[in-house]
Design a protein around this motif. Structure first.
Motif, PDB file in Angstrom:
ATOM      1  N   LEU A  52       0.986  -1.189   0.291  1.00 28.27           N
ATOM      2  CA  LEU A  52       0.078  -0.028  -0.161  1.00 28.27           C
ATOM      3  C   LEU A  52       0.617   1.108  -0.035  1.00 28.27           C
ATOM      4  CD1 LEU A  52      -2.883  -1.466   2.516  1.00 28.27           C
ATOM      5  CD2 LEU A  52      -3.214  -0.370  -0.735  1.00 28.27           C
ATOM      6  N   HIS A  73      -3.580   2.892   3.603  1.00 27.33           N
ATOM      7  CA  HIS A  73      -1.973   2.523   4.135  1.00 27.33           C
ATOM      8  C   HIS A  73      -1.926   3.334   5.305  1.00 27.33           C
ATOM      9  CE1 HIS A  73       1.796   2.616   3.696  1.00 27.33           C
ATOM     10  NE2 HIS A  73       1.729   3.859   4.219  1.00 27.33           N
ATOM     11  N   LEU A  98      -7.171   3.793  -1.618  1.00 31.88           N
ATOM     12  CA  LEU A  98      -5.799   3.604  -1.341  1.00 31.88           C
ATOM     13  C   LEU A  98      -5.344   3.822  -0.451  1.00 31.88           C
ATOM     14  CD1 LEU A  98      -5.569   2.320  -5.139  1.00 31.88           C
ATOM     15  CD2 LEU A  98      -6.091   0.836  -3.084  1.00 31.88           C
TER      16      LEU A  98
END
Length: 344
Positions: free
Chosen positions: A274, A314, A310
């Motif tokens: 990630l 992370h 996304l």
């Protein structure tokens, strides 16, 4: 056989009074992680000032703001106001945890821990409010840095109120000699030191990550690159440390410990992946990966929906690694403590 039945009865009696405490502790943990996720979305979308006042929302009481305006309004408003509502829910749950622990928990230090969790939740909310009132990115960074710490301590509350915590100790802590016949997991002494280093490294990396996400206009490019290198190097150090923890725990004889070690390695691998995706989303493909299919035509988009999720994934996975490291550390500490006392 009779000894085992007696132990089970004692365990059930001891855990019945704290079952509600444990459930509330788990609920607090379950709510804090989505709160961190939504907070990450707020930063990703630069929505921290979507609601310019605090603790109200555009002059309305937090809980009386028109729900249609919230749900059907701009996305920035939706996530910022939702972040506040979810934070309030965590606060109410933490209050319930303190009340339940005060009424039913027989361990004084656990009662104190529940109060600490509530105070940290309140302080965390206050930091978010100061960030809004001052419109200050420094306080935004502090708010983002302390959230994983609150999460980890809440996880500690769930661990110490769990049935597992009492499983090996219901007899030994009451001075019953039958406890010596109960097999404890075999945990190497060095596992505690490695896990402590892992915890410290995880938190340092999270703080550096928060700084990267809240850079000041006056920060130099050299300072940015310095932070990025610290963040990247510490990520691989964490991966190595999790592998060491897994190696130390895999033959301990307790699946709840060894599986946690495996989960740590897996979470860190996902986090590294990630991290690479986050860099590509925010800054494009690094030069040494230009050979990758599609890299040459990649465009960095502003606030792309998928990209934003996304990046936020992370942000939210880092606290998960810290929380799982906390679980492993406390369980190892518990086993070592009981092993030392059962040998006397």
């Amino acid at each position: 056989m009779g000894t085992e039945l007696a132990r089970d009865k004692q365990l059930d009696a001891a855990s019945t009074s704290s079952r509600t405490v444990h459930r509330l502790a788990v609920l607090t943990v379950v709510l804090i992680w989505p709160l961190i996720w939504v907070g990450g979305l707020v930063t990703t979308y630069d929505a921290g000032m979507a609601v310019p006042d605090w603790p109200n929302t555009f002059g309305y009481n937090l809980f009386l703001y028109p729900y249609k305006t919230w749900l059907l309004g701009p996305f920035d408003l939706f996530i910022e106001h939702g972040h506040r509502l979810l934070g309030a829910l965590v606060g109410f749950t933490a209050i319930g945890l303190v009340v339940s622990a005060a009424m039913t928990e027989n361990r004084r230090w656990v009662k104190i821990l529940s109060v600490v969790i509530l105070l940290l939740v309140i302080i965390q909310g206050g930091l978010g409010g100061i960030r809004v009132m001052l419109s200050d990115r420094v306080f935004a960074m502090i708010h983002g840095s302390t959230a994983p710490l609150v999460f980890a301590i809440a996880v500690a509350g769930a661990v110490v109120t769990s049935r597992w915590w009492r499983k090996y100790a219901s007899d030994s802590e009451q001075g019953d000699s039958a406890a010596a016949s109960f097999d404890l997991p075999k945990v190497p002494i060095g596992a505690i030191a490695v896990t402590v280093i892992l915890l410290v490294t995880c938190y340092i990396q999270l703080v550096v990550g928060a700084k990267i996400r809240h850079l000041q206009p006056t920060d130099s490019s050299t300072w940015f690159l310095y932070l990025v290198w610290i963040h990247v190097i510490s990520a691989f150090v964490i991966w190595i440390l999790t592998a060491v923890v897994w190696q130390r725990l895999r033959g301990c004889g307790d699946l709840s410990l060894s599986r946690n070690g495996t989960l740590l390695v897996g979470l860190t691998a996902i986090q590294v992946l990630l991290g690479i995706v986050t860099w590509v989303v925010n800054y494009g493909w690094p030069s040494f990966l230009k050979w990758f299919p599609g890299a040459s035509g990649h465009l960095v988009e502003s606030k792309n929906y998928v990209d934003a999720w996304l990046v936020t994934a992370h942000v939210a996975t880092g606290p998960l690694i810290l929380a799982m490291s906390t679980v492993v550390f406390l369980r190892i500490l518990r086993v070592r403590y009981l092993s030392r006392h059962s040998s006397h």
